[in-house]
Enzyme design. Structure first.
Site, PDB file in Angstrom:
ATOM      1  CG  HIS A 142      -1.970  -1.101   1.123  1.00 38.05           C
ATOM      2  ND1 HIS A 142      -3.006  -1.012   2.191  1.00 38.05           N
ATOM      3  CD2 HIS A 142      -2.112  -2.039   0.295  1.00 38.05           C
ATOM      4  CE1 HIS A 142      -3.906  -2.043   1.886  1.00 38.05           C
ATOM      5  NE2 HIS A 142      -3.356  -2.551   0.885  1.00 38.05           N
ATOM      6  CD  GLU A 177      -2.034   4.090   3.350  1.00 39.56           C
ATOM      7  OE1 GLU A 177      -1.556   3.675   2.178  1.00 39.56           O
ATOM      8  OE2 GLU A 177      -3.148   4.205   3.581  1.00 39.56           O
ATOM      9  CB  CYS A 187      -6.488  -0.409   5.172  1.00 36.58           C
ATOM     10  SG  CYS A 187      -4.593  -1.020   5.268  1.00 36.58           S
ATOM     11  CB  CYS A 246      -2.224   1.671   6.120  1.00 33.71           C
ATOM     12  SG  CYS A 246      -1.732   0.668   4.660  1.00 33.71           S
TER      13      CYS A 246
END
Length: 149
Positions: free
Chosen positions: A56, A58, A86, A89
């Site tokens: 992801h 992040e 999410c 993260c």
């Protein structure tokens, strides 16, 4: 002379990363990490490219920022991200101890708030809605395009 930018400038940089993800057929989410008014990391989703569910924006930005600073703590940094993090993260952000997390659009489906608001470190200031419309528009464009394929 050092140029000091505002939150909108940094979120625009995160949106630029999201646009890069869109161009690479990745879910268009981008992130930048700022420390002392300087972008020290930038990333966008690469889950398809890397065949890695943890890639992801992040997570990639966190790794880059930690490498840049030579520290696992980012307590003097701000994370700008185009979509609500999410649970994974947000959990990683807890351990980095960000000073601030600013995200554009909420994610009612997969966002951290579904699991509760205690996923960020207690000292982390969290805010949302900055450039929400632009971020949401890019996400809708991406998923609309996906459905037509």
């Amino acid at each position: 002379m050092i140029q000091v930018y505002n939150d909108e400038y940094y979120m625009r940089q995160a949106l630029n990363e999201a646009e890069n993800a869109f161009a690479e057929n990745e879910v268009p989410i981008g992130a930048v990490i700022v420390c002392n008014d300087k972008i020290i990391a930038r990333a966008h989703n690469m889950t398809e490219t890397l065949t890695d569910v943890t890639a992801h924006a992040e997570m990639l930005a966190i790794t880059a920022a930690e490498n840049f600073l030579g520290s696992k703590f980012l307590n003097e940094c701000t994370l700008y991200v185009t979509l609500e993090p999410c649970v994974m993260c947000a959990g990683a952000s807890y351990w980095t101890r960000f000073a601030k997390v600013i995200y554009a659009a909420s994610d009612d489906r997969y966002g951290y708030k579904k699991a509760g608001n205690k996923l960020f470190h207690p000292k982390t200031e969290v805010s949302s809605g900055l450039m929400e419309e632009e971020s949401s528009k890019l996400l809708k464009k991406f998923f609309s395009k996906k459905r037509k394929i």
